[in-house]
Design a protein around this motif. Structure first.
Motif, short mmCIF file in Angstrom:
data_model
loop_
_atom_site.label_atom_id
_atom_site.label_comp_id
_atom_site.label_asym_id
_atom_site.label_seq_id
_atom_site.Cartn_x
_atom_site.Cartn_y
_atom_site.Cartn_z
N VAL A 92 -4.91 -6.28 -4.10
CA VAL A 92 -5.79 -5.39 -3.34
C VAL A 92 -4.98 -4.26 -2.73
O VAL A 92 -5.39 -3.09 -2.77
CB VAL A 92 -6.54 -6.18 -2.24
CG1 VAL A 92 -7.25 -5.24 -1.29
CG2 VAL A 92 -7.55 -7.14 -2.87
N ALA A 93 -3.83 -4.58 -2.14
CA ALA A 93 -2.99 -3.55 -1.53
C ALA A 93 -2.53 -2.54 -2.56
O ALA A 93 -2.50 -1.32 -2.30
CB ALA A 93 -1.78 -4.21 -0.86
N GLY A 120 -6.74 2.46 -9.88
CA GLY A 120 -6.88 3.18 -8.61
C GLY A 120 -7.05 4.67 -8.80
O GLY A 120 -8.00 5.28 -8.29
N ILE A 136 0.84 -1.20 0.00
CA ILE A 136 0.00 0.00 0.00
C ILE A 136 0.87 1.25 0.00
O ILE A 136 0.70 2.15 -0.84
CB ILE A 136 -0.94 0.02 1.23
CG1 ILE A 136 -2.00 -1.07 1.10
CG2 ILE A 136 -1.60 1.40 1.37
CD1 ILE A 136 -2.91 -1.18 2.32
N PHE A 148 -5.01 4.33 -5.24
CA PHE A 148 -6.12 5.25 -4.98
C PHE A 148 -5.69 6.34 -4.00
O PHE A 148 -5.93 7.53 -4.22
CB PHE A 148 -7.32 4.48 -4.43
CG PHE A 148 -8.50 5.34 -4.09
CD1 PHE A 148 -9.46 5.63 -5.04
CD2 PHE A 148 -8.66 5.86 -2.81
CE1 PHE A 148 -10.56 6.44 -4.74
CE2 PHE A 148 -9.74 6.66 -2.49
CZ PHE A 148 -10.70 6.95 -3.46
N LEU A 149 -5.05 5.94 -2.91
CA LEU A 149 -4.62 6.91 -1.90
C LEU A 149 -3.59 7.88 -2.48
O LEU A 149 -3.62 9.08 -2.19
CB LEU A 149 -4.04 6.18 -0.69
CG LEU A 149 -5.02 5.34 0.12
CD1 LEU A 149 -4.28 4.58 1.22
CD2 LEU A 149 -6.12 6.20 0.71
N ILE A 185 -5.42 -0.17 -3.46
CA ILE A 185 -5.64 0.78 -2.37
C ILE A 185 -4.56 1.85 -2.36
O ILE A 185 -4.85 3.05 -2.25
CB ILE A 185 -5.66 0.04 -1.01
CG1 ILE A 185 -6.89 -0.88 -0.91
CG2 ILE A 185 -5.66 1.04 0.15
CD1 ILE A 185 -6.87 -1.79 0.30
N GLY A 186 -3.31 1.43 -2.48
CA GLY A 186 -2.22 2.40 -2.49
C GLY A 186 -2.30 3.36 -3.64
O GLY A 186 -2.05 4.57 -3.48
#
Length: 236
Positions: free
Chosen positions: A87-88, A191, A8, A94-95, A91-92
């Motif tokens: 998944v990680a 993301g 992430i 997107f952030l 998420i990373g």
């Protein structure tokens, strides 16, 4: 730090620096405005290198579902951990895109082109042609995964591998990136595209979800082919 959190953080860093350089070049009234393709490709190469240095010792710094799948194909990563890493990475990514949006907060309003705003987050083809665009992403990611596996088989001075991989990214961007913007990474595109869709970006247009499958399918196919080629040709 766990490997999940490492992916992430690493992918978030990748997008902050990678999408960040695109924002600096394409958004109006930045000091880097219109700095050009060379700046973007160099920025992305350094982004990959810095992210790899940050979390390489924690998660292996895959930062890319295509690479994670490729490593699993050649037996260098367990298949059971592939979903967790992907998944990680999403998420990373997107952030990281959210951070880029915040960083350039006053520049969205003064940039008129919705396409330029989307281009900070996600890739788009220079000439829309689904088959050709897919082939470009397959070729780019084939070179990426094959190159990373080949680099990993060489002996460098301690700590030099991420820097060499960064140069591989620069090379791909310069030589193969002009057609589609070289996503070569499904998480890198999906993301931030999702972030573009949900963030209150001034004057944004659609997120072009009709194209979004290409920077997902192309890299997955190309990465798998690159790994298989390495396994069949390079390994005993």
């Amino acid at each position: 730090m766990s490997a999940f959190l490492g992916e992430i953080v690493g992918t978030m860093l990748l997008i902050i620096l990678g999408d960040g350089v695109v924002g600096g070049v394409v958004l109006n009234k930045t000091k880097a405005h219109n700095a050009g393709w060379i700046v973007i490709t160099l920025g992305w190469g350094l982004a990959v290198a810095m992210a790899a240095y940050a979390v390489g010792g924690i998660s292996g710094a895959h930062l890319n579902p295509a690479l994670t799948i490729g490593l699993a194909i050649v037996g260098q990563f367990p298949w059971a951990d592939v979903p967790m890493y992907i998944v990680a990475q999403i998420i990373g990514a997107f952030l990281g895109a959210v951070v880029v949006w915040l960083h350039y907060l006053p520049h969205w309003k003064v940039t008129e082109s919705p396409a330029d705003k989307l281009g900070v987050f996600a890739t788009a083809p220079a000439i829309p042609h689904r088959a050709a665009n897919l082939i470009s992403e397959i070729i780019g990611t084939f070179v990426l995964v094959l190159g990373i596996l080949a680099i990993g088989a060489n002996k460098f001075a301690d700590g030099l591998n991420p820097f060499v991989v960064g140069f591989l990214i620069v090379s791909i961007g310069l030589s193969l990136g002009g057609t589609t913007g070289y996503a070569i990474n499904p998480a890198r595109d999906f993301g931030p595209r999702l972030a573009h869709a949900v963030l209150p970006i001034a004057g944004k247009g659609p997120s072009n979800w009709g194209y979004a499958w290409i920077p997902i399918a192309g890299p997955v196919i190309g990465g798998a082919l690159g790994a298989l080629f390495y396994k069949l040709v390079f390994l005993p």
